[in-house]
Design a protein around this motif. Structure first.
Motif, PDB file in Angstrom:
ATOM      1  N   LYS A  50      30.570  28.268  37.794  1.00  0.00           N
ATOM      2  CA  LYS A  50      31.736  28.249  36.907  1.00  0.00           C
ATOM      3  C   LYS A  50      32.858  29.126  37.459  1.00  0.00           C
ATOM      4  CE  LYS A  50      30.001  31.931  33.875  1.00  0.00           C
ATOM      5  NZ  LYS A  50      29.656  32.298  32.471  1.00  0.00           N
ATOM      6  N   TYR A  51      32.613  29.726  38.635  1.00  0.00           N
ATOM      7  CA  TYR A  51      33.619  30.556  39.287  1.00  0.00           C
ATOM      8  C   TYR A  51      34.205  29.796  40.484  1.00  0.00           C
ATOM      9  CZ  TYR A  51      31.502  34.128  36.369  1.00  0.00           C
ATOM     10  OH  TYR A  51      31.029  34.831  35.298  1.00  0.00           O
ATOM     11  N   SER A  52      34.795  30.492  41.393  1.00  0.00           N
ATOM     12  CA  SER A  52      35.421  29.855  42.553  1.00  0.00           C
ATOM     13  C   SER A  52      34.408  29.682  43.675  1.00  0.00           C
ATOM     14  CB  SER A  52      36.602  30.705  43.036  1.00  0.00           C
ATOM     15  OG  SER A  52      37.250  30.082  44.116  1.00  0.00           O
ATOM     16  N   ALA A  83      32.547  33.109  44.239  1.00  0.00           N
ATOM     17  CA  ALA A  83      32.811  34.266  43.372  1.00  0.00           C
ATOM     18  C   ALA A  83      31.805  34.323  42.236  1.00  0.00           C
ATOM     19  CB  ALA A  83      34.233  34.185  42.820  1.00  0.00           C
ATOM     20  N   ARG A  84      30.699  33.585  42.359  1.00  0.00           N
ATOM     21  CA  ARG A  84      29.710  33.535  41.276  1.00  0.00           C
ATOM     22  C   ARG A  84      29.169  34.927  40.983  1.00  0.00           C
ATOM     23  NH1 ARG A  84      25.892  29.175  43.398  1.00  0.00           N
ATOM     24  NH2 ARG A  84      27.944  28.390  44.034  1.00  0.00           N
ATOM     25  N   ASP A  85      28.865  35.166  39.717  1.00  0.00           N
ATOM     26  CA  ASP A  85      28.370  36.464  39.278  1.00  0.00           C
ATOM     27  C   ASP A  85      26.939  36.640  39.774  1.00  0.00           C
ATOM     28  OD1 ASP A  85      27.978  38.049  35.994  1.00  0.00           O
ATOM     29  OD2 ASP A  85      27.847  38.828  38.035  1.00  0.00           O
ATOM     30  N   THR A 140      35.765  42.952  40.213  1.00  0.00           N
ATOM     31  CA  THR A 140      36.640  41.783  40.134  1.00  0.00           C
ATOM     32  C   THR A 140      37.937  42.078  40.860  1.00  0.00           C
ATOM     33  OG1 THR A 140      37.640  42.505  38.053  1.00  0.00           O
ATOM     34  CG2 THR A 140      35.701  41.068  37.904  1.00  0.00           C
ATOM     35  N   GLN A 151      38.244  37.280  38.859  1.00  0.00           N
ATOM     36  CA  GLN A 151      36.889  36.845  39.175  1.00  0.00           C
ATOM     37  C   GLN A 151      36.260  37.840  40.142  1.00  0.00           C
ATOM     38  OE1 GLN A 151      36.140  32.724  40.028  1.00  0.00           O
ATOM     39  NE2 GLN A 151      38.185  32.128  39.362  1.00  0.00           N
ATOM     40  N   SER A 152      34.933  37.661  40.314  1.00  0.00           N
ATOM     41  CA  SER A 152      34.246  38.519  41.276  1.00  0.00           C
ATOM     42  C   SER A 152      34.810  38.274  42.669  1.00  0.00           C
ATOM     43  CB  SER A 152      32.744  38.197  41.286  1.00  0.00           C
ATOM     44  OG  SER A 152      32.164  38.452  40.023  1.00  0.00           O
ATOM     45  N   THR A 205      34.535  37.314  46.462  1.00  0.00           N
ATOM     46  CA  THR A 205      33.673  36.271  47.015  1.00  0.00           C
ATOM     47  C   THR A 205      32.752  36.824  48.095  1.00  0.00           C
ATOM     48  OG1 THR A 205      35.375  35.637  48.626  1.00  0.00           O
ATOM     49  CG2 THR A 205      35.339  34.447  46.534  1.00  0.00           C
ATOM     50  N   GLY A 218      34.384  24.969  38.108  1.00  0.00           N
ATOM     51  CA  GLY A 218      34.964  26.305  38.102  1.00  0.00           C
ATOM     52  C   GLY A 218      36.406  26.299  38.542  1.00  0.00           C
ATOM     53  N   TYR A 219      36.827  27.429  39.052  1.00  0.00           N
ATOM     54  CA  TYR A 219      38.220  27.588  39.465  1.00  0.00           C
ATOM     55  C   TYR A 219      38.530  26.722  40.676  1.00  0.00           C
ATOM     56  CZ  TYR A 219      42.497  29.986  40.799  1.00  0.00           C
ATOM     57  OH  TYR A 219      43.797  30.267  41.130  1.00  0.00           O
TER      58      TYR A 219
END
Length: 646
Positions: free
Chosen positions: A157-159, A175-177, A185, A191-192, A194, A414-415
Motif C-alpha cells: 500500500k506504499y510506494s 517504502a513498505r512498512d 519517514t 512514507q517510509s 525506501t 499504493g502510491y
C-alpha cells in the motif's frame, strides 16, 4: 458605547490574530515547501485555503507540491484556481497546467494551453516538439496496443518502484512498512524511506514473496533503482547522500541523491563506494549500463543540465575509474524531466520524459542507439504502458519481450506500483523516401539520373539510378536528416536537404534539375536563361548597385563568348507612381545598364534599349487594383533580349 467599543476592539484583535495565524501557517508551509517537504506543505496550505483564503503564490505552491509529487489530478485543482485568479503566469505554469489537463483527459484544453506556452517561450524545445508534432495523439495511438499489462503481484500500500533484473530475481525499491518500532519517514511523501527488496522470478511466470535485499546495501535513508553487471558481481544503485553512518546535505541542508557502487565478494555485497562525479550540490540517480558495460547512463540535475533533469553518460575505464560525465544532448533532453534510463539487450535506450508530446505526466519513450553519439527517432511507446499519470522505470528482457515498469495510475495498490508486461509486437518506425527527378523548365521526368543518399556529414549511404519514370526510393530512419544529391550529364548537380518525420510513413521529394548547357537564339531573354533576379535596383533609383554589378557580369561573360551578339535592354516598373514617372525611371535604368556594360568592355554598337515603364505589365496589377508586394515585384523586371547572334 463603551461595550460597543470593547467588542469592536476585540473584533480587531481577533481579526489580527486570525491574520497573524494565517501568516504564520503560510510561513511554515513555505519553509516546508522550500525543503521539499511537500506533504507537510500541502496539509498546511490546504487548511488555509479551506478557510477561503486566496493567494496566487499559495495556489502556485499547492499546484507545484502535488505536481512534483506526481499527483497530477490533484495539482489540476490548484492550477485551475491559479489560472482562474490570474491568467498572466510564468510560461512554466502553462506547461505544468497542460500536463495536469492531460492527466484528466482534457487534451483539447491541454493543447490550447501548450499553444500559449509555445508563444511565450518560442525557443523552448518542449514547445517546438509540440508545434512539429500536432498529431502526436494519433501517432501515440498507432504505437499503442502492443502490450499486455498486469499487476506484478508484489506491491504494497506504499510506494514500490524502480525494478531491475538480477539473476532469476527482480530487485526493486519499496517504502513498505517493515514493522520496526522507530519507523522513519521522509517529509516529501510521508512514507517510509525506501529499501531494496528482491523477489524470485519463477519459471511459471509468477513472482515470489519479496524479501529485504541486503542489510549492507539498505541504509536508514532511501535506496532505489539498482542495475547489475551481467556476471552479477557489481551493482550500481541510487541512495540518499549517506555513507558509513554519515548523512550529507547541500547548501540548503537537503539530503540529495547519489550513485553508489558495490562488489559481490564471498557471497556478500561489500566495498560500497560513491561514484566520483557525485556532489552534495546536485542529485545523481537511476543508473543504467550499456551492452558492453563500459558506459554508465544516469539522470542528474548537475551543471550543464538543459531541463529539470537530464540523461547523462560516463565512461567506465578498464581500471574501474570513470571519465567525465557527458550530457546526452538536445536530441534526447528537453527543458522538462528526462529520467530512468534503461538499455535493452538490442541496444535501445528507454527513458521517461514529461518534456515531449505525450499522454500526461512522465511517459516512456524509446530510441535506437546507433553509435556512441547517435540516436534514432525518439518514439512514445504508447498505451497501455503510458497513461495520463507518471509511467517510468521501464525494463525489458529483449529475448522474451517481457518486463516491468512503474506507474502511479488509477487502480493501483499504493502510491507507486510495479506492473509486469508482455510485448506482443515490437515498435518499429519505418520510413521510405521516394521521389522524382524532373527538368526544371519542362517538368519532364529525367531517366538515367544518379541519385545519392547522404547523411548529415555527407557520408554516402546509398546510390540509385532512375529508370524511365525518373523515380527513386530509399529506406531511411525516422527523425533523421539527410541530403539527396541528383547528378545527370548536361545538368547542374543539386543537393537537397530533408528531415524525415519521427513516425512510420513515406516521404516524397521532387527534385528539379537545371540544364547546365542552355540553348539560346534570337528572342531569348538572357535574364531568365542566367537566372538573373527581377530586381537589381534600389527603390526609385537607377544607379548600379554591387548586387546589380554581379548579375550584369553574367551578361558580359556571355557577350564576350559570342562577339557578334547584340542585346536589347528593356526595363520595366510596376504600376505604382504615375505612368510618366515610371516611364522616366525605367528609361534611366535602361541607359544606366547600357552605360555599365560599355564601361565593362561591351561595344556600344552591340547594345540598344529603353524603358517601358508600366506599359507591359505581366499581371493584373494596374492602377487601382489591390496587389501583394510579390505580385508587384513580377512587373519590376529587366530583360536582356538577344536581337542577333551571328
Amino acid at each position: 458605547m463603551k461595550i460597543k467599543k470593547i467588542l469592536y476592539t476585540g473584533l480587531i484583535i481577533l481579526l489580527a490574530l486570525n491574520a497573524s495565524a494565517q501568516k504564520a501557517a503560510l510561513t511554515k508551509a513555505d519553509n516546508n515547501y522550500n525543503k521539499y517537504a511537500y506533504i507537510d506543505a500541502i496539509a498546511t496550505y490546504e487548511k488555509v485555503a479551506e478557510k477561503g483564503y486566496k493567494d496566487e503564490e499559495m495556489f502556485q505552491k499547492l499546484g507545484n507540491a502535488y505536481y512534483f509529487n506526481g499527483e497530477l489530478t490533484k495539482a489540476l485543482i490548484w492550477y485551475d484556481a491559479l489560472f482562474a485568479m490570474n491568467t498572466k503566469q510564468e510560461p512554466e505554469y502553462y506547461y505544468r497546467y497542460a500536463q495536469t489537463l492531460k492527466a484528466s483527459g482534457n487534451y483539447t484544453k491541454a493543447d490550447q494551453t501548450l499553444e500559449t506556452f509555445t508563444k511565450l517561450l518560442i525557443a523552448d524545445k518542449r514547445g517546438l516538439l509540440f508545434e512539429s508534432n500536432k498529431d502526436y495523439l494519433e501517432q501515440i495511438k498507432l504505437n499503442s496496443g502492443r502490450f499486455e499489462v498486469t499487476d506484478a503481484g508484489i506491491n504494497s500500500k506504499y510506494s514500490d518502484y524502480g525494478s531491475a533484473f538480477y539473476n532469476n530475481k527482480l530487485v526493486f525499491a519499496s517504502a513498505r512498512d517493515t514493522g520496526g518500532i522507530a519507523k522513519k519517514t521522509q517529509k516529501w511523501t510521508n512514507q517510509s524511506f525506501t529499501n531494496l527488496y528482491a523477489a524470485e522470478l519463477k519459471s511459471d511466470g509468477t513472482i515470489g514473496e519479496p524479501e529485504r535485499f541486503d542489510r549492507k546495501i539498505n541504509s536508514k535513508f532511501n535506496e532505489s533503482t539498482p542495475i547489475f553487471t551481467k556476471d552479477g558481481q557489481t551493482m550500481y544503485f541510487t541512495r540518499n547522500n549517506f555513507l558509513e553512518g554519515k548523512r550529507g546535505k547541500d547548501d540548503k541542508r537537503i539530503t540529495l541523491l547519489k550513485l553508489y557502487k558495490a562488489d559481490y565478494v564471498n557471497k556478500k555485497w561489500t566495498n560500497i563506494t560513491e561514484l566520483p562525479f557525485n556532489s552534495d550540490l546536485y542529485s545523481v540517480a537511476h543508473p543504467a549500463l550499456s551492452l558492453n558495460e563500459k558506459t554508465l547512463y544516469f539522470a542528474s540535475d548537475m551543471p550543464g543540465t538543459l531541463g529539470l533533469s537530464d540523461l547523462f553518460r560516463v565512461t567506465i575505464n578498464n581500471d574501474g575509474s570513470f571519465g567525465k560525465p557527458e550530457n546526452l544532448g538536445a536530441g534526447i533532453n528537453t527543458e522538462g524531466r528526462e529520467t530512468f534510463p534503461f538499455i535493452s539487450g538490442d541496444n535501445e535506450l528507454y527513458f521517461s520524459s514529461d518534456g515531449r508530446p505525450g499522454l500526461g505526466g512522465l511517459d516512456v519513450y524509446v530510441t535506437k542507439l546507433n553509435g556512441y553519439n547517435s540516436f534514432g527517432a525518439v518514439l512514445n511507446i504508447g498505451a497501455p504502458i503510458n497513461t495520463g499519470q507518471d509511467d517510468f522505470a521501464f525494463i525489458i528482457n529483449y529475448e522474451t519481450r517481457k518486463g516491468f515498469f512503474t506507474s502511479n495510475r488509477e487502480g493501483g495498490n499504493g502510491y507507486d506500483d510495479i506492473y509486469q508486461f508482455s510485448e506482443n509486437k515490437k515498435l518499429v518506425c519505418e520510413q521510405s523516401l521516394t521521389g522524382t527527378i524532373v527538368d526544371v523548365e519542362t517538368n519532364i521526368v529525367l531517366a538515367n539520373t544518379k541519385v545519392t543518399l547522404l547523411d548529415r556529414s555527407f557520408k554516402i549511404l546509398a546510390e540509385i539510378t532512375t529508370g524511365a519514370a525518373g523515380n527513386f526510393t530509399f529506406q531511411v530512419n525516422c527523425g533523421k536528416s539527410y541530403y539527396v544529391r541528383a547528378e545527370k550529364q548536361e545538368y547542374e548537380t543539386k543537393e537537397t536537404p530533408i528531415t524525415i518525420e519521427s513516425k512510420t510513413g513515406k516521404e516524397n521529394l521532387k527534385i528539379a534539375l537545371e540544364k547546365r548547357i542552355k540553348t539560346i537564339q534570337s528572342g531569348t531573354d538572357l535574364a531568365k536563361t542566367l537566372a538573373i533576379p527581377l530586381i537589381y535596383f534600389d527603390l526609385d533609383k537607377s544607379f548600379i548597385t554591387k548586387a546589380a554589378a554581379f548579375q550584369l557580369e553574367k551578361i558580359v561573360a556571355v557577350m564576350n563568348q559570342y562577339p557578334n551578339m547584340k542585346i536589347d535592354v528593356r526595363s520595366h516598373t510596376d504600376s505604382r507612381q504615375t505612368a510618366k514617372y515610371n516611364m522616366a525611371l525605367s528609361d534611366r535604368r535602361a541607359k544606366s545598364t547600357i552605360q555599365w556594360l560599355v564601361q565593362n568592355g561591351i561595344n556600344k554598337s552591340r547594345l540598344t534599349g529603353k524603358g517601358y515603364g508600366e506599359s507591359q505589365l505581366v499581371n493584373q496589377c494596374s492602377d487601382g487594383v489591390a496587389c501583394s508586394e510579390a505580385e508587384h515585384q513580377l512587373n519590376r523586371r529587366s530583360e536582356f533580349i538577344i536581337m542577333s547572334i551571328e
